[in-house]
Design an enzyme around this catalytic site. Structure first.
Site, PDB file in Angstrom:
ATOM      1  N   GLN A 126       0.852  -1.191   0.143  1.00  0.00           N
ATOM      2  CA  GLN A 126      -0.075   0.197  -0.008  1.00  0.00           C
ATOM      3  C   GLN A 126       0.807   1.110   0.095  1.00  0.00           C
ATOM      4  O   GLN A 126       1.565   1.382   1.111  1.00  0.00           O
ATOM      5  CB  GLN A 126      -0.626  -0.021   1.162  1.00  0.00           C
ATOM      6  CG  GLN A 126      -1.960   1.164   1.490  1.00  0.00           C
ATOM      7  CD  GLN A 126      -2.589   1.225   2.638  1.00  0.00           C
ATOM      8  OE1 GLN A 126      -1.994   0.737   3.706  1.00  0.00           O
ATOM      9  NE2 GLN A 126      -3.733   1.751   2.769  1.00  0.00           N
ATOM     10  N   GLY A 127       0.787   1.970  -1.078  1.00  0.00           N
ATOM     11  CA  GLY A 127       1.553   3.275  -1.094  1.00  0.00           C
ATOM     12  C   GLY A 127       0.812   4.457  -1.005  1.00  0.00           C
ATOM     13  O   GLY A 127       0.689   5.283  -1.941  1.00  0.00           O
ATOM     14  N   TYR A 128       0.432   4.832   0.386  1.00  0.00           N
ATOM     15  CA  TYR A 128      -0.349   5.935   0.767  1.00  0.00           C
ATOM     16  C   TYR A 128       0.475   6.995   1.244  1.00  0.00           C
ATOM     17  O   TYR A 128       0.623   8.024   0.822  1.00  0.00           O
ATOM     18  CB  TYR A 128      -1.670   5.524   1.559  1.00  0.00           C
ATOM     19  CG  TYR A 128      -2.802   5.074   0.941  1.00  0.00           C
ATOM     20  CD1 TYR A 128      -2.934   4.400  -0.435  1.00  0.00           C
ATOM     21  CD2 TYR A 128      -3.987   5.304   1.344  1.00  0.00           C
ATOM     22  CE1 TYR A 128      -4.143   4.013  -0.863  1.00  0.00           C
ATOM     23  CE2 TYR A 128      -5.321   4.811   0.836  1.00  0.00           C
ATOM     24  CZ  TYR A 128      -5.388   4.235  -0.266  1.00  0.00           C
ATOM     25  OH  TYR A 128      -6.366   4.040  -0.772  1.00  0.00           O
ATOM     26  N   GLU A 248     -10.141  -0.976   5.258  1.00  0.00           N
ATOM     27  CA  GLU A 248      -9.071  -1.492   6.037  1.00  0.00           C
ATOM     28  C   GLU A 248      -9.410  -1.415   7.437  1.00  0.00           C
ATOM     29  O   GLU A 248      -9.026  -2.228   8.346  1.00  0.00           O
ATOM     30  CB  GLU A 248      -7.813  -0.300   5.578  1.00  0.00           C
ATOM     31  CG  GLU A 248      -6.717  -0.644   6.350  1.00  0.00           C
ATOM     32  CD  GLU A 248      -5.683   0.616   6.050  1.00  0.00           C
ATOM     33  OE1 GLU A 248      -5.813   1.090   5.179  1.00  0.00           O
ATOM     34  OE2 GLU A 248      -4.446   0.445   6.736  1.00  0.00           O
ATOM     35  N   GLU A 389      -6.270   9.139  16.917  1.00  0.00           N
ATOM     36  CA  GLU A 389      -6.651  10.609  17.167  1.00  0.00           C
ATOM     37  C   GLU A 389      -7.748  11.052  15.894  1.00  0.00           C
ATOM     38  O   GLU A 389      -8.542  11.634  16.062  1.00  0.00           O
ATOM     39  CB  GLU A 389      -5.702  11.629  17.326  1.00  0.00           C
ATOM     40  CG  GLU A 389      -4.812  11.288  18.690  1.00  0.00           C
ATOM     41  CD  GLU A 389      -3.975  10.094  18.652  1.00  0.00           C
ATOM     42  OE1 GLU A 389      -3.411   9.589  17.519  1.00  0.00           O
ATOM     43  OE2 GLU A 389      -3.481   9.587  19.751  1.00  0.00           O
TER      44      GLU A 389
HETATM   45  C1  LIG Z   1       3.709  -0.358  11.131  1.00  0.00           C
HETATM   46  C2  LIG Z   1       3.032   0.853  10.455  1.00  0.00           C
HETATM   47  C3  LIG Z   1       2.870   0.287   9.213  1.00  0.00           C
HETATM   48  C4  LIG Z   1       2.254   1.321   8.356  1.00  0.00           C
HETATM   49  N1  LIG Z   1       2.048   0.534   6.820  1.00  0.00           N
HETATM   50  C5  LIG Z   1       1.405   1.422   6.009  1.00  0.00           C
HETATM   51  C6  LIG Z   1       1.693   1.027   4.555  1.00  0.00           C
HETATM   52  O1  LIG Z   1       1.716  -0.009   4.238  1.00  0.00           O
HETATM   53  N2  LIG Z   1       1.313   2.021   3.849  1.00  0.00           N
HETATM   54  C7  LIG Z   1       0.893   3.414   3.881  1.00  0.00           C
HETATM   55  O2  LIG Z   1       0.563   3.895   3.084  1.00  0.00           O
HETATM   56  N3  LIG Z   1       1.320   3.561   5.326  1.00  0.00           N
HETATM   57  C8  LIG Z   1       1.556   3.002   6.362  1.00  0.00           C
HETATM   58  N4  LIG Z   1       1.582   3.425   7.404  1.00  0.00           N
HETATM   59  C9  LIG Z   1       1.270   4.688   7.734  1.00  0.00           C
HETATM   60  C10 LIG Z   1       0.301   5.112   8.790  1.00  0.00           C
HETATM   61  O3  LIG Z   1      -1.040   5.237   7.924  1.00  0.00           O
HETATM   62  C11 LIG Z   1       0.815   6.531   9.145  1.00  0.00           C
HETATM   63  O4  LIG Z   1       1.649   6.526  10.014  1.00  0.00           O
HETATM   64  C12 LIG Z   1      -0.765   7.398   9.913  1.00  0.00           C
HETATM   65  O5  LIG Z   1      -1.530   7.693   8.883  1.00  0.00           O
HETATM   66  C13 LIG Z   1      -0.171   8.482  10.579  1.00  0.00           C
HETATM   67  O6  LIG Z   1       0.631   9.369  10.054  1.00  0.00           O
HETATM   68  P1  LIG Z   1       2.068   9.714  10.421  1.00  0.00           P
HETATM   69  O7  LIG Z   1       2.871   8.813  10.610  1.00  0.00           O
HETATM   70  O8  LIG Z   1       2.518  10.785   9.146  1.00  0.00           O
HETATM   71  O9  LIG Z   1       1.762  10.660  11.628  1.00  0.00           O
HETATM   72  P2  LIG Z   1       1.225  12.395  11.803  1.00  0.00           P
HETATM   73  O10 LIG Z   1       0.303  12.453  10.609  1.00  0.00           O
HETATM   74  O11 LIG Z   1       2.416  13.160  11.530  1.00  0.00           O
HETATM   75  O12 LIG Z   1       0.799  12.492  13.197  1.00  0.00           O
HETATM   76  C14 LIG Z   1       1.419  12.560  14.293  1.00  0.00           C
HETATM   77  C15 LIG Z   1       0.500  12.634  15.492  1.00  0.00           C
HETATM   78  O13 LIG Z   1      -0.145  13.599  15.475  1.00  0.00           O
HETATM   79  C16 LIG Z   1      -1.516  13.280  15.588  1.00  0.00           C
HETATM   80  N5  LIG Z   1      -2.286  13.815  14.767  1.00  0.00           N
HETATM   81  C17 LIG Z   1      -2.136  14.401  13.386  1.00  0.00           C
HETATM   82  N6  LIG Z   1      -3.163  15.247  12.984  1.00  0.00           N
HETATM   83  C18 LIG Z   1      -4.146  15.272  13.835  1.00  0.00           C
HETATM   84  C19 LIG Z   1      -5.233  16.062  13.816  1.00  0.00           C
HETATM   85  N7  LIG Z   1      -5.740  16.766  12.933  1.00  0.00           N
HETATM   86  N8  LIG Z   1      -6.186  15.906  15.218  1.00  0.00           N
HETATM   87  C20 LIG Z   1      -5.672  15.211  16.222  1.00  0.00           C
HETATM   88  N9  LIG Z   1      -4.489  14.383  16.030  1.00  0.00           N
HETATM   89  C21 LIG Z   1      -3.523  14.554  14.975  1.00  0.00           C
HETATM   90  C22 LIG Z   1      -1.684  11.946  14.986  1.00  0.00           C
HETATM   91  O14 LIG Z   1      -2.860  11.094  15.576  1.00  0.00           O
HETATM   92  C23 LIG Z   1      -0.148  11.355  15.680  1.00  0.00           C
HETATM   93  O15 LIG Z   1      -0.649  11.093  16.969  1.00  0.00           O
HETATM   94  C24 LIG Z   1       2.031   2.526   8.505  1.00  0.00           C
HETATM   95  C25 LIG Z   1       2.338   2.865   9.894  1.00  0.00           C
HETATM   96  C26 LIG Z   1       2.844   2.042  10.658  1.00  0.00           C
HETATM   97  C27 LIG Z   1       3.305   2.734  12.183  1.00  0.00           C
END
Ligand SMILES: Cc1cc2nc3c(=O)[nH]c(=O)nc-3n(C[C@H](O)[C@H](O)[C@H](O)COP(=O)(O)OP(=O)(O)OC[C@H]3O[C@@H](n4cnc5c(N)ncnc54)[C@H](O)[C@@H]3O)c2cc1C
Length: 402
Positions: A126-128, A248, A389
């Site tokens: 998944q490349g999101y 998902e 969150e």
């Molecule tokens: C083990 C693992 C596997 C994953 N696998 C995939 C994958 O296969 N493909 C893929 O595409 N992605 C994958 N992800 C990515 C995952 O979807 C993102 O990590 C997730 O959406 C959070 O984005 P971020 O890491 O950029 O954190 P950020 O968006 O930077 O968030 C940081 C913190 O701020 C909080 N936050 C941010 N915005 C708000 C808001 N508006 N209100 C309240 N709180 C907020 C968040 O809840 C979090 O605690 C994976 C992540 C992990 C940890």
């Protein structure tokens, strides 16, 4: 939905239980018990057996290879799979891109991709997410520019994805890319299927706190993708993206596996701790934590059953999938916290392999060996699939109308 099991349902349960008992590979069971890292073949082995039986995708419409089971049968199947601790088919094909392809794809895309997803012969990633585009996914910057070469149309894709789970094994990936930089954020995104062997793709491992190679960075450098690999209309990929995320999140709840997790926790907590016949489960403070956990899981189970019943009557998973995701993942994490509590000091030393010169783990009961890595690994569940969150924001807006 009628929750009393009919004689037919009980017969179905027996059929599933017998099939798993007779067909689940002993080799996989051994690897799981040893806590060994699984290879690509190991991950796919059970999926392929289910594929041959026609049981790989219970939730899909029958015309695309689904089982046609009732909601109750699907529930029984997931319970029996969890009870037997089978390695479930990976979600990326069956639960994520498959439904997108049969809902939005062209007849050619369906014919090319659905059979491999069902059979467990194609591995998807998944490349999101991107650095800077996780929660705020619509701000993604990987761009795809359209060109024509020798009379054929292509996208040239450039950018970086991150946290891409198990991309090191992937044959194909589904990617969100920006095809119109001038449009409003959500309106300039397209959904592309990319062959992971295409020149220009580089996969770099990210090693997690538990020591596993589970996630990766995926770099795309002038990756040439035929335009017919786009699902749905150009710049309308956000529709597919949201549809996929709802699927998902429902799958992430993992109710049946948490039930099995609590059973195992209780078995562990029953063992004598102090050499005088006393166990953690006899401690009222610990027992109360387990009871709270079980109560929450039962409530979640009913919410999941309501969602399943809704799906059975034709309603796709909607914002309530956010409720399932938040509660389901909190419960999964609480189980690992209580196992860690049972392990106490014994959870502290962790060796990936037996120390040199030894043919056994040096200290503590067996369950404690993986208690800490599992605890660390499960922190991910409240982050992936859209952080908890963000799910609370969705619930506030879409379910509570705030
Ligand atoms: C083990 C693992 C596997 C994953 N696998 C995939 C994958 O296969 N493909 C893929 O595409 N992605 C994958 N992800 C990515 C995952 O979807 C993102 O990590 C997730 O959406 C959070 O984005 P971020 O890491 O950029 O954190 P950020 O968006 O930077 O968030 C940081 C913190 O701020 C909080 N936050 C941010 N915005 C708000 C808001 N508006 N209100 C309240 N709180 C907020 C968040 O809840 C979090 O605690 C994976 C992540 C992990 C940890």
């Amino acid at each position: 939905m009628d929750l009393a099991f009919s004689p037919e349902d009980n017969a179905f349960r027996d059929e599933v239980r017998t099939f798993i008992a007779e067909n689940y590979p002993a080799r996989l069971r051994g690897l799981q018990e040893e806590g060994e890292e699984l290879s690509k073949e190991d991950f796919l082995a059970w999926h392929q057996i289910l594929g041959k039986k026609g049981w790989a995708a219970p939730a899909w419409p029958v015309q695309y290879g689904g089982t046609g089971w009732t909601a109750t049968q699907r529930y029984i199947f997931s319970e029996e799979s969890a009870r037997a601790e089978t390695i479930p088919p990976l979600p990326f094909g069956i639960a994520m891109v498959g439904p997108v392809i049969y809902t939005f794809g062209t007849p050619e895309q369906k014919a090319q991709h659905l059979p491999g997803i069902l059979a467990g012969t194609t591995w998807w990633c998944q490349g999101y997410s991107e650095p800077g585009a996780g929660s705020d996914l619509a701000s993604l910057r990987t761009r795809a520019e359209r060109i024509t070469e020798d009379g054929k149309d292509y996208y040239i894709v450039n950018g970086q994805k991150t946290w891409t789970t198990l991309a090191q094994h992937a044959d194909w990936g589904f990617f969100l890319v920006r095809t119109d930089a001038t449009a409003k954020q959500q309106e300039g995104i397209s959904f592309l299927l990319i062959d992971m062997k295409t020149p220009g793709i580089t996969i770099k491992p990210i090693i997690t706190l538990g020591g596993e190679h589970e996630v990766n960075e995926v770099w795309l450098d002038n990756v040439k993708v035929p335009v017919e690999n786009r699902v749905y209309e150009e710049n309308k990929g956000w529709t597919c993206a949201k549809f996929l995320l709802a699927h998902e999140r429902t799958g992430i709840a993992g109710v049946a596996r948490s039930k099995r997790g609590i059973e195992k926790l209780k078995e562990i907590a029953k063992t004598e701790q102090d050499g005088q016949g006393s166990s953690l489960l006899a401690n009222p403070f610990f027992r109360r934590k387990v009871a709270d956990l079980e109560t929450d899981l039962t409530a979640l189970e009913f919410t999941e059953l309501r969602t399943l019943a809704g799906e059975a009557s034709g309603k796709g998973p909607g914002p309530e999938s956010s409720l399932l995701k938040v509660k389901g993942t909190e419960i999964q994490q609480r189980i690992t916290e209580l196992v860690l509590e049972c392990a106490g000091n014994y959870a502290a030393p962790y060796f990936r392999e037996f120390p040199e010169g030894s043919n056994e783990y040096p200290i503590g009961p067996e369950f404690a060996h993986r208690a800490a890595p599992t605890y660390f690994n499960m922190r991910k569940t409240s982050i992936y699939g859209g952080s908890n969150e963000i799910q609370r924001n969705i619930i506030a807006k879409m379910v509570l109308g705030l």
